[in-house]
Design a protein around this motif. Structure first.
Motif, PDB file in Angstrom:
ATOM      1  N   MET A   1     -12.229 -16.895  -7.873  1.00 41.52           N
ATOM      2  CA  MET A   1     -11.456 -15.612  -7.319  1.00 41.52           C
ATOM      3  C   MET A   1     -11.528 -15.573  -5.755  1.00 41.52           C
ATOM      4  N   ALA A   2     -10.457 -15.108  -5.185  1.00 43.14           N
ATOM      5  CA  ALA A   2     -10.750 -14.807  -3.596  1.00 43.14           C
ATOM      6  C   ALA A   2     -11.178 -13.401  -3.277  1.00 43.14           C
ATOM      7  N   THR A   3     -12.444 -13.581  -2.704  1.00 42.39           N
ATOM      8  CA  THR A   3     -13.212 -12.442  -2.422  1.00 42.39           C
ATOM      9  C   THR A   3     -13.651 -12.404  -0.831  1.00 42.39           C
ATOM     10  N   LEU A   4     -14.044 -11.223  -0.352  1.00 44.52           N
ATOM     11  CA  LEU A   4     -14.690 -11.352   0.825  1.00 44.52           C
ATOM     12  C   LEU A   4     -16.160 -11.698   0.829  1.00 44.52           C
ATOM     13  N   LYS A   5     -16.862 -12.526   1.425  1.00 38.62           N
ATOM     14  CA  LYS A   5     -18.104 -12.749   1.077  1.00 38.62           C
ATOM     15  C   LYS A   5     -18.768 -12.877   2.651  1.00 38.62           C
ATOM     16  N   ASP A   6     -19.672 -12.059   2.706  1.00 46.92           N
ATOM     17  CA  ASP A   6     -20.533 -12.085   3.890  1.00 46.92           C
ATOM     18  C   ASP A   6     -19.655 -11.671   5.345  1.00 46.92           C
ATOM     19  N   ALA A   7     -18.729 -10.642   5.020  1.00 47.08           N
ATOM     20  CA  ALA A   7     -18.084 -10.614   6.220  1.00 47.08           C
ATOM     21  C   ALA A   7     -18.924  -9.916   7.204  1.00 47.08           C
ATOM     22  N   LYS A   8     -18.934 -10.193   8.699  1.00 48.34           N
ATOM     23  CA  LYS A   8     -19.767  -9.726   9.578  1.00 48.34           C
ATOM     24  C   LYS A   8     -19.133  -8.824  10.435  1.00 48.34           C
ATOM     25  N   ARG A   9     -17.691  -9.206  10.600  1.00 43.58           N
ATOM     26  CA  ARG A   9     -16.795  -8.652  11.499  1.00 43.58           C
ATOM     27  C   ARG A   9     -15.383  -8.105  10.996  1.00 43.58           C
ATOM     28  N   ILE A  10     -14.996  -7.353  10.831  1.00 42.59           N
ATOM     29  CA  ILE A  10     -13.626  -7.055  10.347  1.00 42.59           C
ATOM     30  C   ILE A  10     -12.552  -6.117  11.192  1.00 42.59           C
ATOM     31  N   VAL A  11     -11.555  -6.355  10.952  1.00 42.12           N
ATOM     32  CA  VAL A  11     -10.756  -5.549  11.827  1.00 42.12           C
ATOM     33  C   VAL A  11      -9.967  -4.653  10.648  1.00 42.12           C
ATOM     34  N   ILE A  12      -9.728  -3.314  10.740  1.00 37.16           N
ATOM     35  CA  ILE A  12      -8.860  -2.440   9.835  1.00 37.16           C
ATOM     36  C   ILE A  12      -7.789  -1.902  10.594  1.00 37.16           C
ATOM     37  N   LYS A  13      -6.654  -2.089  10.001  1.00 36.35           N
ATOM     38  CA  LYS A  13      -5.437  -1.479  10.607  1.00 36.35           C
ATOM     39  C   LYS A  13      -4.920  -0.450   9.658  1.00 36.35           C
ATOM     40  N   VAL A  14      -4.748   0.778  10.517  1.00 35.75           N
ATOM     41  CA  VAL A  14      -4.176   1.977   9.703  1.00 35.75           C
ATOM     42  C   VAL A  14      -2.925   2.365  10.196  1.00 35.75           C
ATOM     43  N   GLY A  15      -1.915   2.803   9.694  1.00 30.16           N
ATOM     44  CA  GLY A  15      -0.567   3.005  10.051  1.00 30.16           C
ATOM     45  C   GLY A  15      -0.497   4.611   9.898  1.00 30.16           C
ATOM     46  N   THR A  16       0.766   5.060  10.764  1.00 30.66           N
ATOM     47  CA  THR A  16       1.095   6.401  10.943  1.00 30.66           C
ATOM     48  C   THR A  16       1.219   7.128   9.568  1.00 30.66           C
ATOM     49  N   SER A  17       1.846   6.365   8.402  1.00 32.22           N
ATOM     50  CA  SER A  17       2.024   7.017   7.169  1.00 32.22           C
ATOM     51  C   SER A  17       0.624   7.605   6.431  1.00 32.22           C
ATOM     52  N   THR A  18      -0.477   6.823   6.540  1.00 32.26           N
ATOM     53  CA  THR A  18      -1.774   7.165   6.397  1.00 32.26           C
ATOM     54  C   THR A  18      -2.393   8.453   7.063  1.00 32.26           C
ATOM     55  N   LEU A  19      -2.073   8.397   8.480  1.00 29.69           N
ATOM     56  CA  LEU A  19      -2.541   9.314   9.393  1.00 29.69           C
ATOM     57  C   LEU A  19      -2.064  10.563   9.341  1.00 29.69           C
ATOM     58  N   THR A  20      -0.731  10.727   9.365  1.00 25.21           N
ATOM     59  CA  THR A  20       0.049  12.070   9.175  1.00 25.21           C
ATOM     60  C   THR A  20       0.808  12.605   7.880  1.00 25.21           C
ATOM     61  N   HIS A  21       0.858  13.776   8.060  1.00 25.88           N
ATOM     62  CA  HIS A  21       1.538  14.436   7.032  1.00 25.88           C
ATOM     63  C   HIS A  21       3.071  14.113   7.151  1.00 25.88           C
ATOM     64  N   SER A  22       3.913  14.671   6.149  1.00 26.55           N
ATOM     65  CA  SER A  22       5.470  14.534   6.489  1.00 26.55           C
ATOM     66  C   SER A  22       5.886  15.317   7.746  1.00 26.55           C
ATOM     67  N   THR A  23       5.266  16.454   7.802  1.00 26.90           N
ATOM     68  CA  THR A  23       5.339  17.186   8.943  1.00 26.90           C
ATOM     69  C   THR A  23       5.002  16.730  10.537  1.00 26.90           C
ATOM     70  N   GLY A  24       4.360  15.573  10.417  1.00 29.48           N
ATOM     71  CA  GLY A  24       4.187  14.940  11.589  1.00 29.48           C
ATOM     72  C   GLY A  24       2.722  15.166  12.137  1.00 29.48           C
ATOM     73  N   LYS A  25       2.123  16.280  11.381  1.00 22.92           N
ATOM     74  CA  LYS A  25       0.699  16.616  11.956  1.00 22.92           C
ATOM     75  C   LYS A  25      -0.272  15.605  11.426  1.00 22.92           C
ATOM     76  N   THR A  26      -1.454  15.546  12.011  1.00 24.53           N
ATOM     77  CA  THR A  26      -2.517  14.816  11.326  1.00 24.53           C
ATOM     78  C   THR A  26      -2.878  15.108  10.018  1.00 24.53           C
ATOM     79  N   ASN A  27      -3.094  13.928   9.115  1.00 25.93           N
ATOM     80  CA  ASN A  27      -3.578  14.091   7.709  1.00 25.93           C
ATOM     81  C   ASN A  27      -5.191  14.051   7.950  1.00 25.93           C
ATOM     82  N   ILE A  28      -5.728  15.340   8.122  1.00 29.01           N
ATOM     83  CA  ILE A  28      -7.076  15.397   8.719  1.00 29.01           C
ATOM     84  C   ILE A  28      -7.921  14.681   7.300  1.00 29.01           C
ATOM     85  N   ARG A  29      -7.621  15.181   6.086  1.00 27.30           N
ATOM     86  CA  ARG A  29      -8.169  14.633   5.241  1.00 27.30           C
ATOM     87  C   ARG A  29      -8.632  12.985   4.942  1.00 27.30           C
TER      88      ARG A  29
END
Ligand code: GLU
Length: 264
Positions: free
Chosen positions: A1-29
């Motif tokens: 099984m492919a899993t992340l083992k002992d990751a010490k440094r990671i990069v996380i990418k987050v996009g506009t659709s996660t960060l904003t509502h359809s109004t364009g305002k920030t999705n604070i939650r």
């Protein structure tokens, strides 16, 4: 099984659709949930760099524009406003958990120019050493066509290479890469593990009529290709639930896992 083992440094990418509502305002939650999970992971001893989109989207919301501008100057101006707001919010939210943030705005030119490239690597290393969380976006205000990455998926893979990350987590608005269009085929299933990124996968991701693919999955596959070829495991997960990040790091099967070649 492919899993992340002992990751010490990671990069996380987050996009506009996660960060904003359809109004364009920030999705604070969602933003708060993301910041809390990242803060917790950093507290556990894992270094995290966050590649964030949303400058243009948040700028459009903050300026109260009816539509997202289509001209370059309009997009750039919206990005200048949105980037400030984004960083203000990240800094405030991460600050609540006792973390400092460092803003990196980069263009292709910075990465491709040897001296800039090396300086950038040193700046990342120092930021980690100081215990701050690097937050990266493309420098939209100056990134004209010939020096633009255009999408932060590719940028996140480049950043993962620059910081020699163990893994790249791409957060998106669906659960992973499906073997068919889930909007049209109810039998479509998530592909849990990808050992080889083939032409066939690109066809699945961007196939005609596949709404879930257009403007989204293709660039993520390209990012996965860049990162896995550099020995970095890449995982596409749904960013609407920030707890998915814990699940990946704990080795649970979630989203689509692209196995690194020649793992470091
Ligand atoms: N740099 C753009 C922004 O912050 C995002 C590019 C992308 O959506 O990947 O708005």
């Amino acid at each position: 099984m492919a899993t992340l083992k002992d990751a010490k440094r990671i990069v996380i990418k987050v996009g506009t659709s996660t960060l904003t509502h359809s109004t364009g305002k920030t999705n604070i939650r969602r933003m708060k949930a993301l910041v809390a999970v990242i803060s917790d992971i950093v507290n556990s001893g894992i270094e995290v760099a966050l590649v964030t989109s949303g400058a243009i989207g948040v700028g459009v919301g903050k300026l109260g524009l009816k539509d997202r501008p289509t001209d370059t100057a309009g997009k750039q101006a919206a990005a200048t406003v949105g980037q400030c707001e984004l960083m203000f919010m990240y800094d405030k939210m991460f600050g609540e958990f006792g973390h400092a943030t460092g803003q990196f705005l980069i263009t292709k030119r910075d990465v491709e120019h040897e001296e800039c490239h090396n300086n950038l690597i040193n700046a990342f290393e120092k930021t980690f050493e100081y215990g701050a969380i690097p937050i990266i976006n493309e420098n939209d205000a100056v990134a004209v066509e010939e020096i633009v990455y255009g999408d932060n998926d590719s940028l996140s893979a480049i950043v993962a290479k620059l910081v020699k990350a163990d893994a790249l987590l791409i957060l998106t608005d669906i659960d992973g890469l499906y073997d068919d269009n889930p909007n049209e085929n109810e039998d479509a299933r998530i592909i849990p593990v990808v050992e080889e990124i083939t032409e066939g996968l690109f066809e699945i991701a961007g196939g005609k009529g596949s709404k879930f693919g257009t403007g989204g999955m293709i660039t993520k596959l390209i990012a996965a290709q860049i990162a896995t070829e550099a020995g970095i495991d890449t995982i596409i997960i749904n960013g609407f639930d920030a707890d998915n990040i814990y699940k990946v790091l704990e080795g649970h099967q979630v989203g689509t896992f692209f196995v690194a070649k020649n793992r470091k």
